[in-house]
Scaffold this motif. Sequence first.
Motif, PDB file in Angstrom:
ATOM      1  N   PHE A  15       0.822  -1.207   0.000  1.00 38.32           N
ATOM      2  CA  PHE A  15       0.000   0.000   0.000  1.00 38.32           C
ATOM      3  C   PHE A  15       0.858   1.259   0.000  1.00 38.32           C
ATOM      4  O   PHE A  15       0.371   2.337  -0.321  1.00 38.32           O
ATOM      5  N   SER A  16       2.122   1.144   0.352  1.00 41.47           N
ATOM      6  CA  SER A  16       2.984   2.326   0.343  1.00 41.47           C
ATOM      7  C   SER A  16       3.415   2.691  -1.079  1.00 41.47           C
ATOM      8  O   SER A  16       3.896   3.788  -1.307  1.00 41.47           O
ATOM      9  N   ASN A  17       3.217   1.766  -2.017  1.00 42.98           N
ATOM     10  CA  ASN A  17       3.664   2.005  -3.397  1.00 42.98           C
ATOM     11  C   ASN A  17       2.543   2.473  -4.321  1.00 42.98           C
ATOM     12  O   ASN A  17       2.790   3.165  -5.281  1.00 42.98           O
ATOM     13  N   CYS A  18       1.316   2.068  -4.053  1.00 39.72           N
ATOM     14  CA  CYS A  18       0.209   2.482  -4.920  1.00 39.72           C
ATOM     15  C   CYS A  18      -1.076   2.507  -4.102  1.00 39.72           C
ATOM     16  O   CYS A  18      -1.131   1.974  -2.995  1.00 39.72           O
ATOM     17  N   SER A  19      -2.099   3.102  -4.656  1.00 40.16           N
ATOM     18  CA  SER A  19      -3.340   3.303  -3.909  1.00 40.16           C
ATOM     19  C   SER A  19      -4.095   1.997  -3.686  1.00 40.16           C
ATOM     20  O   SER A  19      -4.652   1.774  -2.622  1.00 40.16           O
ATOM     21  N   LEU A  20      -4.129   1.132  -4.679  1.00 39.09           N
ATOM     22  CA  LEU A  20      -4.857  -0.127  -4.554  1.00 39.09           C
ATOM     23  C   LEU A  20      -4.032  -1.245  -5.176  1.00 39.09           C
ATOM     24  O   LEU A  20      -4.111  -1.483  -6.375  1.00 39.09           O
ATOM     25  N   PRO A  21      -3.232  -1.938  -4.371  1.00 36.04           N
ATOM     26  CA  PRO A  21      -2.368  -2.994  -4.924  1.00 36.04           C
ATOM     27  C   PRO A  21      -3.179  -4.114  -5.554  1.00 36.04           C
ATOM     28  O   PRO A  21      -4.361  -4.312  -5.250  1.00 36.04           O
ATOM     29  N   GLN A  22      -2.516  -4.850  -6.409  1.00 36.77           N
ATOM     30  CA  GLN A  22      -3.168  -5.954  -7.108  1.00 36.77           C
ATOM     31  C   GLN A  22      -3.647  -7.006  -6.105  1.00 36.77           C
ATOM     32  O   GLN A  22      -2.960  -7.375  -5.168  1.00 36.77           O
ATOM     33  N   GLY A  23      -4.876  -7.473  -6.330  1.00 37.89           N
ATOM     34  CA  GLY A  23      -5.452  -8.497  -5.459  1.00 37.89           C
ATOM     35  C   GLY A  23      -6.388  -7.953  -4.411  1.00 37.89           C
ATOM     36  O   GLY A  23      -7.208  -8.684  -3.867  1.00 37.89           O
ATOM     37  N   TRP A  24      -6.271  -6.676  -4.098  1.00 32.23           N
ATOM     38  CA  TRP A  24      -7.134  -6.053  -3.099  1.00 32.23           C
ATOM     39  C   TRP A  24      -8.381  -5.473  -3.766  1.00 32.23           C
ATOM     40  O   TRP A  24      -8.355  -5.065  -4.919  1.00 32.23           O
ATOM     41  N   LYS A  25      -9.441  -5.413  -3.005  1.00 33.58           N
ATOM     42  CA  LYS A  25     -10.699  -4.841  -3.479  1.00 33.58           C
ATOM     43  C   LYS A  25     -11.141  -3.752  -2.522  1.00 33.58           C
ATOM     44  O   LYS A  25     -11.070  -3.926  -1.296  1.00 33.58           O
ATOM     45  N   MET A  26     -11.593  -2.634  -3.067  1.00 33.41           N
ATOM     46  CA  MET A  26     -12.150  -1.559  -2.248  1.00 33.41           C
ATOM     47  C   MET A  26     -13.661  -1.670  -2.266  1.00 33.41           C
ATOM     48  O   MET A  26     -14.282  -1.757  -3.328  1.00 33.41           O
ATOM     49  N   ASN A  27     -14.266  -1.673  -1.086  1.00 35.72           N
ATOM     50  CA  ASN A  27     -15.711  -1.833  -0.961  1.00 35.72           C
ATOM     51  C   ASN A  27     -16.391  -0.500  -0.675  1.00 35.72           C
ATOM     52  O   ASN A  27     -15.787   0.431  -0.140  1.00 35.72           O
TER      53      ASN A  27
ATOM     54  N   TRP B 188     -12.595   0.611   3.211  1.00 39.98           N
ATOM     55  CA  TRP B 188     -12.718  -0.797   3.605  1.00 39.98           C
ATOM     56  C   TRP B 188     -12.147  -1.638   2.473  1.00 39.98           C
ATOM     57  O   TRP B 188     -12.659  -1.656   1.357  1.00 39.98           O
ATOM     58  N   PHE B 189     -11.044  -2.350   2.761  1.00 37.64           N
ATOM     59  CA  PHE B 189     -10.356  -3.168   1.773  1.00 37.64           C
ATOM     60  C   PHE B 189     -10.487  -4.654   2.128  1.00 37.64           C
ATOM     61  O   PHE B 189     -10.493  -5.018   3.310  1.00 37.64           O
ATOM     62  N   THR B 190     -10.573  -5.490   1.115  1.00 33.64           N
ATOM     63  CA  THR B 190     -10.606  -6.934   1.339  1.00 33.64           C
ATOM     64  C   THR B 190      -9.641  -7.622   0.374  1.00 33.64           C
ATOM     65  O   THR B 190      -9.476  -7.192  -0.776  1.00 33.64           O
ATOM     66  N   PHE B 191      -9.028  -8.700   0.856  1.00 28.02           N
ATOM     67  CA  PHE B 191      -8.109  -9.509   0.057  1.00 28.02           C
ATOM     68  C   PHE B 191      -8.601 -10.940   0.140  1.00 28.02           C
ATOM     69  O   PHE B 191      -8.419 -11.624   1.143  1.00 28.02           O
ATOM     70  N   TYR B 192      -9.268 -11.413  -0.930  1.00 32.44           N
ATOM     71  CA  TYR B 192      -9.950 -12.702  -0.913  1.00 32.44           C
ATOM     72  C   TYR B 192      -9.016 -13.850  -1.299  1.00 32.44           C
ATOM     73  O   TYR B 192      -8.317 -13.783  -2.310  1.00 32.44           O
TER      74      TYR B 192
ATOM     75  N   ALA C 186     -13.318 -16.546   2.362  1.00 27.75           N
ATOM     76  CA  ALA C 186     -12.189 -16.389   3.275  1.00 27.75           C
ATOM     77  C   ALA C 186     -11.379 -15.204   2.781  1.00 27.75           C
ATOM     78  O   ALA C 186     -10.983 -15.169   1.608  1.00 27.75           O
ATOM     79  N   CYS C 187     -11.151 -14.228   3.644  1.00 28.26           N
ATOM     80  CA  CYS C 187     -10.444 -13.027   3.203  1.00 28.26           C
ATOM     81  C   CYS C 187      -9.838 -12.293   4.390  1.00 28.26           C
ATOM     82  O   CYS C 187     -10.176 -12.552   5.551  1.00 28.26           O
ATOM     83  N   ILE C 188      -8.946 -11.381   4.077  1.00 31.08           N
ATOM     84  CA  ILE C 188      -8.433 -10.423   5.056  1.00 31.08           C
ATOM     85  C   ILE C 188      -9.221  -9.143   4.865  1.00 31.08           C
ATOM     86  O   ILE C 188      -9.353  -8.636   3.747  1.00 31.08           O
TER      87      ILE C 188
END
Length: 367
Positions: A207-219, A226-230, A267-269
């Motif tokens: 997250f320090s390199n870009c606003s929404l890293p690959q694999g993450w979803k913004m809800n 609110w971010f989720t990583f499924y 299952a997610c973070i």
Amino acid sequence: MVWVPLSPTSSDRRAPLHSPSTTTMSLEWLMDWSWSLDGLRDFIATGIQSFRDCDATALVAVACLLVLFMWYCYHVGREQPRAYATVNALMQSAEANGVQNGFVYCQSPECVRCSHHDGLNQKLYHNLQEYAKRYSWSGMGRIHKGIREQGRYLNSRPSIQKPEVFFLPDLPTTPYFSRDAQKHDVELLERNFQTILCEFETLYKAFSNCSLPQGWKMNSTPSGEWFTFYLVNQGMCVPRNCRRCPRTYRLLGSLRTCIGNNVFGNACISVLSPGTVIAEHYGPTNIRIRCHLGLKTPSNCELVVGGEPQCWAEGRCLLFDDSFLHTAFHEGAPEEGPRVVFMVDLWHPNVAAAERQALDFIFAPGR
């Protein structure tokens, strides 16, 4: 009468036990056998000497390549990639449809919650009939009843508990469950708290390199982020994400009650930034209980289910029924950092094994 001995016929003749020809053949055979043993011994000795003469570095390299090849074959055979929408694709779709503030709204026609198909009950009943033909109607009474009267259940439920897709009747209802409801899985998750936390921290550095890293979803949320990583999304594994959290993904396979084969399993973070509020909503079904393992739990963070507030704790699991009206918020200071939980869906403890098998069949992804 005079007895005269007859000459022996061909059938009555017997060769002497130790004729010269027999003795010669036996000696020749023994000599050949001896030469065969000598040859085998020489062959083995030559092979051992050749192995000793080989370069040790070359042997190690060959062994490593063989191990890598076996590992590659194992993972290729084990992995079953399925089609899923990447975050970038969702972002592009959202921009094309004029979504504001960077929030990604689910628009997939395959989403079990967001797509309301006409004739859903008929489809579910058809799936149940197909299952019963292959296996049995035994133990299907409650599922049959639920599908037959689904409209009445969903429309007449009290507002405090109102699953949006499927309601299974005659299940005990309570907003929160004790840890003993799924004791084995709760204890297993808590024992692996540090493992899951370490893999999250590695992911979160991006997250320090870009606003929404690959694999993450913004809800979508009324405020905050609110971010989720499924790892598993509606019963479908996300291979790329699973490869980035290999130990956490393997842990899912050790859980006894994890829902992994139907659309109600996830299952997610889940990450809430300070100042975030998740709008009140209902989950899609009451056949599951949602487990939150606290990874990072700053102050002033709460989960409210059915009007009852609870707080997360690091390294501890919190079990609740998300078919009740629920919300979550993080009102801590920015310097406290995000609230982070590992979320996994488990079977409701009162759903029988035969019912679980049938529900996996009825609600299989893509069915």
